[in-house]
Design a protein around this motif. Structure first.
Motif, short mmCIF file in Angstrom:
data_model
loop_
_atom_site.label_atom_id
_atom_site.label_comp_id
_atom_site.label_asym_id
_atom_site.label_seq_id
_atom_site.Cartn_x
_atom_site.Cartn_y
_atom_site.Cartn_z
N ASP A 110 3.52 9.03 -7.28
CA ASP A 110 4.79 9.34 -7.16
C ASP A 110 5.94 8.59 -6.79
O ASP A 110 6.23 7.99 -7.26
CB ASP A 110 5.38 10.91 -6.53
CG ASP A 110 4.40 11.97 -6.95
OD1 ASP A 110 3.92 11.86 -7.91
OD2 ASP A 110 4.78 13.02 -5.98
N TRP A 113 5.27 5.78 -9.28
CA TRP A 113 6.66 6.27 -10.52
C TRP A 113 8.27 6.39 -10.76
O TRP A 113 8.76 5.73 -11.49
CB TRP A 113 6.38 7.84 -10.76
CG TRP A 113 7.35 8.23 -12.28
CD1 TRP A 113 8.49 8.63 -12.73
CD2 TRP A 113 6.59 8.68 -13.61
NE1 TRP A 113 8.81 9.40 -13.53
CE2 TRP A 113 7.70 9.02 -14.43
CE3 TRP A 113 5.53 7.98 -14.55
CZ2 TRP A 113 7.65 9.23 -15.30
CZ3 TRP A 113 5.22 8.00 -15.46
CH2 TRP A 113 6.17 9.26 -16.47
N SER A 114 9.19 6.49 -9.32
CA SER A 114 10.05 6.41 -8.96
C SER A 114 10.47 5.00 -9.22
O SER A 114 12.05 4.53 -9.12
CB SER A 114 10.13 7.19 -7.97
OG SER A 114 10.31 5.93 -6.65
N PHE A 118 5.35 3.18 -14.62
CA PHE A 118 4.47 3.97 -15.04
C PHE A 118 3.13 3.36 -15.15
O PHE A 118 2.47 4.82 -14.89
CB PHE A 118 5.56 4.39 -15.96
CG PHE A 118 6.74 4.45 -16.17
CD1 PHE A 118 7.16 5.96 -15.42
CD2 PHE A 118 7.95 3.21 -17.17
CE1 PHE A 118 8.53 5.78 -14.95
CE2 PHE A 118 8.78 3.39 -16.34
CZ PHE A 118 9.53 4.92 -15.21
N ALA A 121 1.17 4.16 -12.06
CA ALA A 121 1.21 5.86 -11.43
C ALA A 121 0.51 6.99 -12.04
O ALA A 121 -0.43 7.65 -11.98
CB ALA A 121 2.65 6.85 -11.28
N GLU A 122 0.17 6.48 -13.59
CA GLU A 122 -0.64 7.37 -14.67
C GLU A 122 -2.34 7.69 -13.70
O GLU A 122 -2.72 8.45 -13.90
CB GLU A 122 -0.55 7.12 -15.69
CG GLU A 122 -1.21 8.13 -16.74
CD GLU A 122 -0.73 9.29 -16.95
OE1 GLU A 122 -1.80 9.67 -17.23
OE2 GLU A 122 0.28 9.23 -16.42
N TYR A 125 -2.54 9.03 -10.62
CA TYR A 125 -2.69 10.85 -11.14
C TYR A 125 -3.66 11.00 -11.83
O TYR A 125 -4.75 11.60 -11.39
CB TYR A 125 -1.40 11.10 -11.71
CG TYR A 125 -0.26 11.30 -11.26
CD1 TYR A 125 0.27 11.79 -10.82
CD2 TYR A 125 1.03 10.46 -12.11
CE1 TYR A 125 2.04 11.91 -10.03
CE2 TYR A 125 2.72 10.51 -11.74
CZ TYR A 125 2.55 10.81 -10.60
OH TYR A 125 4.06 10.69 -10.25
#
Length: 144
Positions: A110, A113-114, A118, A121-122, A125
């Protein structure tokens, strides 16, 4: 008026718990618990800046062994109030302390991502889901 009374009670508890933090080191764990409860309540009330302060106080009062919930609260709340650098720094510390914890991995994702990371972050996740396919994504902090 009832909401105002509750807010006053929360503020009084916040001030009292802040004083405990600076008092006896033996009270640190209890103070951390109080601050965590306060942070959760403030977060639930939508008072994110105050919740962030409570979580940061909980983190100061925590021992390294019980800092996970406080640090996770700081990350979640910092993301809510657009304190992205703080969220990222605390998420990295959380992940370093618990590198296989799917919640820590997801919170770090998270924060990435902020920051516009991206792809990273992916990856985070996906890693969190690989460890715990049923990991719930919560908007509030209720872990200990």
């Amino acid at each position: 008026m009832r909401g105002g009374t509750r807010l006053v009670a929360v503020i009084v508890a916040f001030v009292a718990a802040s004083l405990i933090i600076h008092a006896d080191p033996g009270q640190r764990s209890r103070s951390a618990d109080i601050q965590l409860q306060l942070g959760r309540q403030l977060f639930d009330e939508g008072l994110y800046r105050d919740a962030l302060a409570a979580y940061q106080n909980a983190l100061k009062a925590s021992t390294p062994l019980d800092a996970k919930a406080a640090r996770a609260g700081v990350v979640r709340t910092a993301l809510r109030v657009a304190e992205y650098d703080l969220a990222r720094a605390e998420a990295e510390l959380l992940l370093a302390a618990a590198p296989q914890d799917p919640e820590a991995i997801a919170l770090n994702a998270d924060a990435m991502w902020s920051a516009g990371l991206f792809e990273e972050a992916e990856t985070g996740y996906r890693q969190a889901l690989a460890i715990s396919p049923t990991l719930p994504r919560r908007s509030e902090e209720h872990t200990s």
